[in-house]
Structures are given as C-alpha cells and as structure tokens.
Design an enzyme around this catalytic site. Structure first.
Site, PDB file in Angstrom:
ATOM      1  N   ASP A   8      -0.295  -5.352   9.585  1.00  0.00           N
ATOM      2  CA  ASP A   8      -1.321  -4.388   9.198  1.00  0.00           C
ATOM      3  C   ASP A   8      -2.523  -5.214   8.737  1.00  0.00           C
ATOM      4  O   ASP A   8      -2.446  -5.934   7.737  1.00  0.00           O
ATOM      5  CB  ASP A   8      -0.799  -3.489   8.072  1.00  0.00           C
ATOM      6  CG  ASP A   8      -1.822  -2.430   7.677  1.00  0.00           C
ATOM      7  OD1 ASP A   8      -2.898  -2.365   8.300  1.00  0.00           O
ATOM      8  OD2 ASP A   8      -1.540  -1.658   6.733  1.00  0.00           O
ATOM      9  N   LYS A  23     -13.001  -1.008   6.201  1.00  0.00           N
ATOM     10  CA  LYS A  23     -13.556  -1.879   5.154  1.00  0.00           C
ATOM     11  C   LYS A  23     -14.564  -2.867   5.728  1.00  0.00           C
ATOM     12  O   LYS A  23     -15.650  -3.023   5.208  1.00  0.00           O
ATOM     13  CB  LYS A  23     -12.456  -2.685   4.468  1.00  0.00           C
ATOM     14  CG  LYS A  23     -11.135  -1.992   4.335  1.00  0.00           C
ATOM     15  CD  LYS A  23     -11.121  -0.995   3.215  1.00  0.00           C
ATOM     16  CE  LYS A  23      -9.945  -0.088   3.382  1.00  0.00           C
ATOM     17  NZ  LYS A  23      -9.263   0.253   2.203  1.00  0.00           N
ATOM     18  N   TRP A  48       0.878  -1.180   0.000  1.00  0.00           N
ATOM     19  CA  TRP A  48       0.000   0.000   0.000  1.00  0.00           C
ATOM     20  C   TRP A  48       0.911   1.224   0.000  1.00  0.00           C
ATOM     21  O   TRP A  48       1.803   1.325   0.852  1.00  0.00           O
ATOM     22  CB  TRP A  48      -0.874  -0.049   1.258  1.00  0.00           C
ATOM     23  CG  TRP A  48      -1.769   1.137   1.476  1.00  0.00           C
ATOM     24  CD1 TRP A  48      -2.593   1.726   0.567  1.00  0.00           C
ATOM     25  CD2 TRP A  48      -1.948   1.851   2.703  1.00  0.00           C
ATOM     26  NE1 TRP A  48      -3.273   2.765   1.151  1.00  0.00           N
ATOM     27  CE2 TRP A  48      -2.902   2.858   2.457  1.00  0.00           C
ATOM     28  CE3 TRP A  48      -1.411   1.732   3.986  1.00  0.00           C
ATOM     29  CZ2 TRP A  48      -3.319   3.743   3.451  1.00  0.00           C
ATOM     30  CZ3 TRP A  48      -1.828   2.611   4.965  1.00  0.00           C
ATOM     31  CH2 TRP A  48      -2.772   3.602   4.694  1.00  0.00           C
TER      32      TRP A  48
END
Ligand code: PGU
Length: 427
Positions: free
Chosen positions: A238, A274, A157
């Site tokens: 993460d 999310k 990311w």
C-alpha cells in the site's frame, strides 16, 4: 386517521405487505439498524468541525495543510486544470480507467524504464484512490484464492481492517512496532514472516508507515524480501505516501524496487490523494505483477469485472489532471518540487515540535518525533491523554496518539507543545 394497514394497502395494493412486509412496517423498515461506530480517523474531523472554540487544532486526518493551516491545491494541479478547462470530454472512461494515467503511475512504482512495464506483465486498473485499490485487490484475492488470509501489521491504518473484513478475507497480524523503542520491531516481524504458512499474503506499507512513521531500513527491506522469497509469500504494497518519506517519490519506491529485483510477483495500491493533493478526486491505481502478458490480460479483465457492478468505471477528472502533469516534463518537475516542499515543511515542524517540548523542560524523550518520517508522529500519548488534549485544549487527534504533522504550523506548534507538556508532565 387511516390505520397503518390501510396506508399499507394504499401503497402496496390489495395484497398489502405480506408477512415480511408487515413485520418491517411494524418496526419501521430500518428499525433493526443501530448507529454505526464513529470512524476513528474521519470521526475526529467531524468532532473538530463541531467545536466552536477559536483555539481548536486538527492534527487528526492525514491531509496536508500549508503553514497558515489552509488546504493546498498544488500549482501543477492548478495548471493542469487550466489546460483541461473548456476541453473536457466528460464521457465514461473504460472500465479499467485512463490508460495514459495508468502508464505514468506504473512508472512511479515500478521505475521509469521498467522491463516489466515494457513486457506488459502488469495488470493495472485505475482505482478509487488508495482505499479503492486496496478494496479491489481484497475482493480479487477472495474471488480467486478464497482460502487465503492477509497478514496486517500492528498497528496499521485502521481502514485496512475494514477493507479486508468486508471482502471476507480472514485477517492475521504481524509484529511491526516496538512501543518501548518507538521503532521497528524487526525481530518480531521476521519471526512472524518465518512462522506464517508458506505462500501467505502480507500487507506492507511501501513507505512512511501509517500511523507509526517507522519504516524498515534498506538493509532490513532486503532481508524481508529474501525471507519472503524463501517462504514464497505474496507482498501487497500500500503506497499512499510516495514522496512524503524522503521528499523524493523515486527514493520512496525503494522497498518495491528491492522486491522487484528479487523477482517477486507483487501487488500495489497507489494513491494521488496526498502526493498530488487530490484527496477528494479519488484517483489511484491497483496493479498486480503477473508471470507474463497473457496472465496480465486475464487478471486485468477480472479486476474490471469486479469494478463493473460496483461503480462501473472510475471518475475522469482526477485521472486527467494526473495524466497532464506526468506527461509534461515541466509540470512533472514542478510536481516533484512541490512534493519536496510539502515533505520539507513537515520535517521542519517535527523539529519545531520537539524543540518546543524540550524547551518547556519536558523530562520525557521526544527524539522519536524527529526520527519518525512521513506525515505522522506516533507520539506515545495514551488514549486518556488524547482525551485530555481534546477536552481541555481543543486539540483533535486519533486516540492512538497519532499526530498528523501535516496539520502542525508555525502558528499552532507552540500551543500544541504546551498542551502536550501539560498532559504528560506528571507521567
Ligand atoms: N492507505 C493508507 C496507509 C492511508 O493512510 C490512507 C489514507 C489510504 C490508504 C487511503 O487514502 P485514499 O484517500 O483512499 O487514497 N489515510 C489518511 C486519510 C483519512 C482516511 O483514513 O482515509 C489518514 O488520515 O490515515
């Protein structure tokens, strides 16, 4: 007309601006500020919004859409909001955030009946979603181990690089993705783990790796964990997509559980952006597993102290929504069903996109679309092909060829497949 010096004297008094002030005034205060580069992900949304075309498609940002392409507020969230309505106490949360939210959040990562939670060995604070959790950890790492570095997968990311850069932690990279096989470069990864200095920090995506959609298998995670033990490395997970890899948050915590079984002291960033659709509420959690309760108390107090001058304490509303949902068995079940629903719709769209490309007669292999998991398909499209898609077909995605499958719908999948076929058929 009054001169600049006269105006400056009016504003700043008889002494005027002084030398530094006069210099700033002569160029304007911010004359030396150049426009920042566009963000490779959020900049795509800006460009999409500015495009007047009725055919435009946004598969840039990783934000879930329903099959009509509309943003979704989960039913469990709507019910939690109904319960909050009228009763909301808007006082500050403690510096470390909502205790009730954190308790339930830790269970998702460390396990419902985790001894580590019972033994109070986890220092955990509410964070400003996953980004805030990563940043808080990076600042903590810099403050207490100032000579340490962070190993980051290639690719990752894009914001991971910004986060550790702004925390002034030097970055190294490790092999992760194999462009030819469009799968995991396990051998390269293991070599890098073995060759890193003992006691290195590694950033790992707990599940549904962004942007590749490629995760190690359970067996490979066991080998990675074993090698981390040998090298005494620190794993920072993460976990921004818990539930999106398999449809089941419990299964998606497998990598973390393997590391815990092996006795690692890990760090973990969790996000509800999310999996609860709470993107803009900015609700997440940073946890650091410690040797004992005393150490956890000390670490937590230091994390809070890093937060205090930055934002003092985290926002209350999203934390309340999460606590209500996870503390009520019926609402929690509804949430689990809804997470599975989102994951299943994405899986369905993977199949549809691949089938559409194959039925157009594409001679390229699109198998990876259905092999990859989570929110993204790392398509293999080149930056030039992506530009072509955007300029000719009004299809917006990041230039690394990442397609957010969450933005693909029954209505646009045919158009998307056709455009991809057009830009790839001569390659
Ligand atoms: N970690 C990973 C691996 C992510 O993909 C994201 C979000 C985050 C953390 C941060 O999410 P929070 O909203 O802070 O919880 N990535 C998305 C969303 C857009 C962005 O770049 O922030 C993406 O499209 O990659």
């Amino acid at each position: 007309m009054a001169s600049r010096a006269v105006i400056a004297r009016r504003i700043f008094g008889r002494g005027g601006l002084g030398v530094a002030g006069a210099r700033a005034m002569s160029t304007g205060w911010w004359g030396g500020v150049e426009p920042a580069a566009k963000d490779p992900i959020l900049g795509v949304t800006e460009a999409f919004l500015a495009d007047p075309s009725p055919n435009k498609v946004n598969v840039g940002v990783g934000a879930y859409r329903d099959d009509d392409g509309k943003p979704v507020v989960l039913e469990c969230v709507r019910e939690a909001e109904r319960r909050i309505s009228g009763n909301l106490n808007m006082e500050y949360l403690p510096m470390g955030g909502s205790i009730r939210m954190i308790e339930e959040t830790l269970k998702l990562a460390y396990g419902e009946n985790s001894e580590l939670i019972k033994d109070k060995r986890i220092a955990a604070v509410q964070a400003l979603s996953g980004t805030g959790a990563c940043r808080l950890f990076a600042d903590f790492q810099k403050r207490f181990l100032p000579d340490s570095q962070i190993y980051i997968p290639v690719p990752t990311w894009s914001n991971h690089h910004n986060i550790w850069r702004d925390a002034h932690v030097p970055q190294r990279t490790f092999h992760y993705y194999h462009p030819e096989s469009k799968g995991l470069d396990f051998a390269g990864l293991m070599d890098d783990v073995k060759n890193a200095p003992n006691g290195s920090f590694f950033l790992l995506h707990a599940c549904a790796h962004n942007p590749t959609g490629v995760d190690p298998s359970e067996e490979q995670w066991r080998e990675i964990s074993y090698q981390f033990k040998v090298k005494n490395h620190f794993a920072f997970f993460d976990m921004a997509y818990q539930g999106f890899a398999s449809g089941d948050p419990e299964r998606d915590a497998k990598a973390i559980r393997i590391f815990l079984e092996d006795g690692h002291l890990i760090g973990c960033a969790q996000s509800y952006a999310k999996n609860m659709g709470l993107y803009g509420q900015r609700v997440g959690c940073l946890s650091v597993l410690c040797e004992d309760e005393m150490q956890a108390v000390a670490v937590k107090s230091q994390l809070q102290q890093i937060a205090r001058p930055m934002y003092s304490n985290p926002p209350v509303h999203g934390a309340l929504i999460v606590s209500i949902i996870l503390n009520d068995p019926d609402l929690k079940n509804l949430w689990l069903k809804e997470v599975k629903g989102m994951a299943d719709r994405i899986i369905g769209m993977r199949t549809a996109l691949r089938e559409n490309l194959e039925s157009l007669g594409s001679s390229l292999s699109w198998e990876h679309i259905t092999n990859q998991i989570g929110m993204f398909c790392y398509s293999g499209l080149t930056p030039e092909q992506v530009d072509h898609l955007t300029n000719e077909f009004h299809i917006y995605m990041t230039r690394n060829g990442r397609i957010s499958m969450a933005g693909v719908t029954t209505g646009n999948v045919g158009y998307l497949a056709n455009a991809i076929h057009e830009v790839t058929k001569s390659s």
